[in-house]
Design a protein around this motif. Structure first.
Motif, short mmCIF file in Angstrom:
data_model
loop_
_atom_site.label_atom_id
_atom_site.label_comp_id
_atom_site.label_asym_id
_atom_site.label_seq_id
_atom_site.Cartn_x
_atom_site.Cartn_y
_atom_site.Cartn_z
N UNK A 1 -0.23 -2.75 -13.11
CA UNK A 1 0.79 -3.21 -14.06
C UNK A 1 1.93 -2.21 -14.20
N UNK A 2 1.60 -0.93 -14.19
CA UNK A 2 2.62 0.11 -14.32
C UNK A 2 3.56 0.08 -13.13
N UNK A 3 3.00 -0.07 -11.92
CA UNK A 3 3.82 -0.12 -10.72
C UNK A 3 4.71 -1.36 -10.69
N UNK A 58 0.85 -1.19 0.00
CA UNK A 58 0.00 0.00 0.00
C UNK A 58 0.89 1.23 0.00
N UNK A 59 0.58 2.17 -0.89
CA UNK A 59 1.38 3.38 -1.03
C UNK A 59 0.45 4.59 -0.94
N UNK A 60 0.81 5.53 -0.11
CA UNK A 60 0.03 6.76 -0.01
C UNK A 60 0.66 7.80 -0.94
N UNK A 61 -0.18 8.40 -1.78
CA UNK A 61 0.29 9.42 -2.72
C UNK A 61 -0.48 10.71 -2.49
#
Length: 64
Positions: A42-44, A18-21
């Motif tokens: 897919x991009x990540x 999980x990444x907070x942006x």
């Protein structure tokens, strides 16, 4: 007790990260992945694979 032990076992499948942006960063990410006709997922994965391909040899060497 057995129930708690069963929950602690992890399957061998994919793991979640999980990444907070910040909102603007997330907006730009969505625009880029849409332009590339792909998904954020897919991009990540491609981004992480590329970064690890560059960094892993250095890190693995240090661990020898």
């Amino acid at each position: 007790m057995a129930r708690a032990a069963a929950k602690s076992k992890r399957p061998d499948g994919p793991r979640m990260v999980h990444v907070r942006l910040e909102p603007d960063l997330h907006r730009r990410l969505r625009i880029v992945v849409a332009a590339e006709d792909t998904s954020v997922q897919d991009w990540m994965v491609q981004l992480v694979e590329k970064a690890l391909a560059e960094q892993w040899p250095k890190v693995a060497k240090e661990g020898e």
